[in-house]
Design an enzyme around this catalytic site. Sequence first.
Site, PDB file in Angstrom:
ATOM      1  N   ASN A 194       0.994  -1.150   0.043  1.00  0.00           N
ATOM      2  CA  ASN A 194       0.007  -0.004  -0.009  1.00  0.00           C
ATOM      3  C   ASN A 194       0.793   1.160  -0.094  1.00  0.00           C
ATOM      4  O   ASN A 194       1.425   1.651   0.988  1.00  0.00           O
ATOM      5  CB  ASN A 194      -1.003  -0.085   1.103  1.00  0.00           C
ATOM      6  CG  ASN A 194      -1.730   1.283   1.398  1.00  0.00           C
ATOM      7  OD1 ASN A 194      -1.906   1.983   0.377  1.00  0.00           O
ATOM      8  ND2 ASN A 194      -2.438   1.203   2.296  1.00  0.00           N
ATOM      9  N   TRP A 195       1.102   1.930  -1.137  1.00  0.00           N
ATOM     10  CA  TRP A 195       1.952   3.302  -1.354  1.00  0.00           C
ATOM     11  C   TRP A 195       1.369   4.280  -0.607  1.00  0.00           C
ATOM     12  O   TRP A 195       1.935   5.320  -0.416  1.00  0.00           O
ATOM     13  CB  TRP A 195       2.110   3.240  -2.673  1.00  0.00           C
ATOM     14  CG  TRP A 195       2.993   2.307  -3.517  1.00  0.00           C
ATOM     15  CD1 TRP A 195       3.712   1.252  -2.723  1.00  0.00           C
ATOM     16  CD2 TRP A 195       3.430   2.127  -4.744  1.00  0.00           C
ATOM     17  NE1 TRP A 195       4.443   0.313  -3.809  1.00  0.00           N
ATOM     18  CE2 TRP A 195       4.256   0.640  -4.957  1.00  0.00           C
ATOM     19  CE3 TRP A 195       3.082   2.935  -6.104  1.00  0.00           C
ATOM     20  CZ2 TRP A 195       4.679   0.736  -6.312  1.00  0.00           C
ATOM     21  CZ3 TRP A 195       3.565   2.577  -7.168  1.00  0.00           C
ATOM     22  CH2 TRP A 195       4.246   1.422  -7.246  1.00  0.00           C
ATOM     23  N   LYS A 196       0.108   4.107  -0.353  1.00  0.00           N
ATOM     24  CA  LYS A 196      -0.636   5.359   0.449  1.00  0.00           C
ATOM     25  C   LYS A 196      -0.478   6.783  -0.655  1.00  0.00           C
ATOM     26  O   LYS A 196      -0.391   6.480  -1.747  1.00  0.00           O
ATOM     27  CB  LYS A 196      -0.098   5.555   1.841  1.00  0.00           C
ATOM     28  CG  LYS A 196      -0.404   4.293   2.723  1.00  0.00           C
ATOM     29  CD  LYS A 196       0.023   4.476   4.107  1.00  0.00           C
ATOM     30  CE  LYS A 196      -0.267   3.199   4.723  1.00  0.00           C
ATOM     31  NZ  LYS A 196      -0.409   3.402   6.300  1.00  0.00           N
ATOM     32  N   HIS A 218      -9.736   0.914   4.926  1.00  0.00           N
ATOM     33  CA  HIS A 218      -8.402   0.919   5.320  1.00  0.00           C
ATOM     34  C   HIS A 218      -8.606   1.987   6.593  1.00  0.00           C
ATOM     35  O   HIS A 218      -9.355   2.945   6.732  1.00  0.00           O
ATOM     36  CB  HIS A 218      -7.356   1.626   4.334  1.00  0.00           C
ATOM     37  CG  HIS A 218      -5.936   1.532   4.942  1.00  0.00           C
ATOM     38  ND1 HIS A 218      -5.518   2.575   5.776  1.00  0.00           N
ATOM     39  CD2 HIS A 218      -4.939   0.623   4.873  1.00  0.00           C
ATOM     40  CE1 HIS A 218      -4.374   2.316   6.198  1.00  0.00           C
ATOM     41  NE2 HIS A 218      -4.048   1.204   5.584  1.00  0.00           N
ATOM     42  N   GLU A 228      -5.513  -5.242  10.486  1.00  0.00           N
ATOM     43  CA  GLU A 228      -4.474  -4.020  10.560  1.00  0.00           C
ATOM     44  C   GLU A 228      -4.916  -3.461  11.885  1.00  0.00           C
ATOM     45  O   GLU A 228      -5.788  -2.477  11.876  1.00  0.00           O
ATOM     46  CB  GLU A 228      -4.508  -3.140   9.364  1.00  0.00           C
ATOM     47  CG  GLU A 228      -4.099  -3.795   7.799  1.00  0.00           C
ATOM     48  CD  GLU A 228      -3.635  -2.701   7.279  1.00  0.00           C
ATOM     49  OE1 GLU A 228      -2.122  -2.944   6.697  1.00  0.00           O
ATOM     50  OE2 GLU A 228      -4.291  -1.723   6.946  1.00  0.00           O
ATOM     51  N   GLY A 236       2.019   2.186  10.679  1.00  0.00           N
ATOM     52  CA  GLY A 236       2.972   3.170  10.838  1.00  0.00           C
ATOM     53  C   GLY A 236       3.756   3.604  12.121  1.00  0.00           C
ATOM     54  O   GLY A 236       4.369   4.609  12.290  1.00  0.00           O
ATOM     55  N   SER A 275       3.147  -1.886  10.462  1.00  0.00           N
ATOM     56  CA  SER A 275       4.538  -2.251  10.684  1.00  0.00           C
ATOM     57  C   SER A 275       5.276  -3.394  10.406  1.00  0.00           C
ATOM     58  O   SER A 275       6.157  -3.978  10.979  1.00  0.00           O
ATOM     59  CB  SER A 275       4.882  -1.924  12.261  1.00  0.00           C
ATOM     60  OG  SER A 275       4.480  -0.378  12.505  1.00  0.00           O
ATOM     61  N   GLY A 292       2.863  -0.744   4.180  1.00  0.00           N
ATOM     62  CA  GLY A 292       2.891   0.451   3.782  1.00  0.00           C
ATOM     63  C   GLY A 292       4.291   0.757   3.866  1.00  0.00           C
ATOM     64  O   GLY A 292       5.043   0.600   2.708  1.00  0.00           O
ATOM     65  N   GLY A 293       4.837   1.521   4.690  1.00  0.00           N
ATOM     66  CA  GLY A 293       6.338   2.151   4.550  1.00  0.00           C
ATOM     67  C   GLY A 293       7.333   1.362   3.937  1.00  0.00           C
ATOM     68  O   GLY A 293       8.064   1.749   3.225  1.00  0.00           O
TER      69      GLY A 293
HETATM   70  P1  13P Z   1       2.661   0.473   7.675  1.00  0.00           P
HETATM   71  O1  13P Z   1       3.610  -0.974   7.046  1.00  0.00           O
HETATM   72  O2  13P Z   1       3.681   1.573   7.295  1.00  0.00           O
HETATM   73  O3  13P Z   1       2.634   0.298   9.257  1.00  0.00           O
HETATM   74  O4  13P Z   1       1.179   0.570   6.912  1.00  0.00           O
HETATM   75  C1  13P Z   1       0.520  -0.422   7.144  1.00  0.00           C
HETATM   76  C2  13P Z   1      -0.622  -0.091   6.449  1.00  0.00           C
HETATM   77  O5  13P Z   1      -1.439   0.627   6.698  1.00  0.00           O
HETATM   78  C3  13P Z   1      -0.837  -1.068   5.063  1.00  0.00           C
HETATM   79  O6  13P Z   1      -2.237  -0.790   4.575  1.00  0.00           O
END
Ligand code: 13P
Length: 249
Positions: free
Chosen positions: A9-11, A96, A168, A174, A210, A231-232
């Site tokens: 998920n690149w947000k 999400h 999640e 994050g 995370s 995400g990150g």
């Molecule tokens: P992180 O991996 O940055 O914690 O984000 C998780 C997320 O929200 C994936 O959708």
Amino acid sequence: MKSLLFAANWKMHLGPGEARAYLKAFRARCPRRDGREVWFFPPAVSLEAAADAVRERADLLVGVQDVYWEPKGAYTGAISAPLAAQAGAKAALVGHSERRHVFGDTDEDTQKKLGAVLAAGVTPVLCVGETLAEREAGHTLAVVHRQLAAALGGLDGAKLGRVTVAYEPVWAIGTGRNATPQDAGVVQRAIRTWLTSHGAAVTRVLYGGSVSLTNIVELLAEPELDGVLVGGASLDAEGWAQLVQTPTG
Ligand code: 13P
């Protein structure tokens, strides 16, 4: 051998040019491997570029991060599931935590979005998870059950079987603080039980929050886990290629 899904998920990162460069680098570093799929959720403006960049690889797929429930109309700024599909989206994140907690999406909004995604022939990835206060109050399973019932309650087994669920926990997103594989496993088992008891023959349950190169080995060792939503740690093509190629015992 269990098949694994790695979802990125690149947000709000990586525009069309950056998405193309990223996916070129990723393809070079991560050859296709049996039993592993990689799904990318770029920002909507990068969907078409990303879909083009994965066209040659059946193991790679592109999805949209959010949709509005109406198929079309005067909804300035919104994107519908059919429009996302036209741009190449085969999957969609629904509910999400950032949609729920930053943008105020309710359980009812999430249900309408999920229905719209299914109606467009796109695969929904429903995200559920509790806040820290809810966990500390011992309400984790109640919250997750409420979110599942609200979003999926009316669906028959065939439709339920098309839904991937991502657990999640909000407090793990994050923050650098991931759920232990055992804690995640308890919730994932509860999610799977809910899905099968409502008629789903096929279930796929991911963990997100995370996930990184430092914890992926122990997370993949958890039998309840069918994959991860990241995400990150998915924003750098090289690091993500390494994570996707994590060996399993
Ligand atoms: P992180 O991996 O940055 O914690 O984000 C998780 C997320 O929200 C994936 O959708």
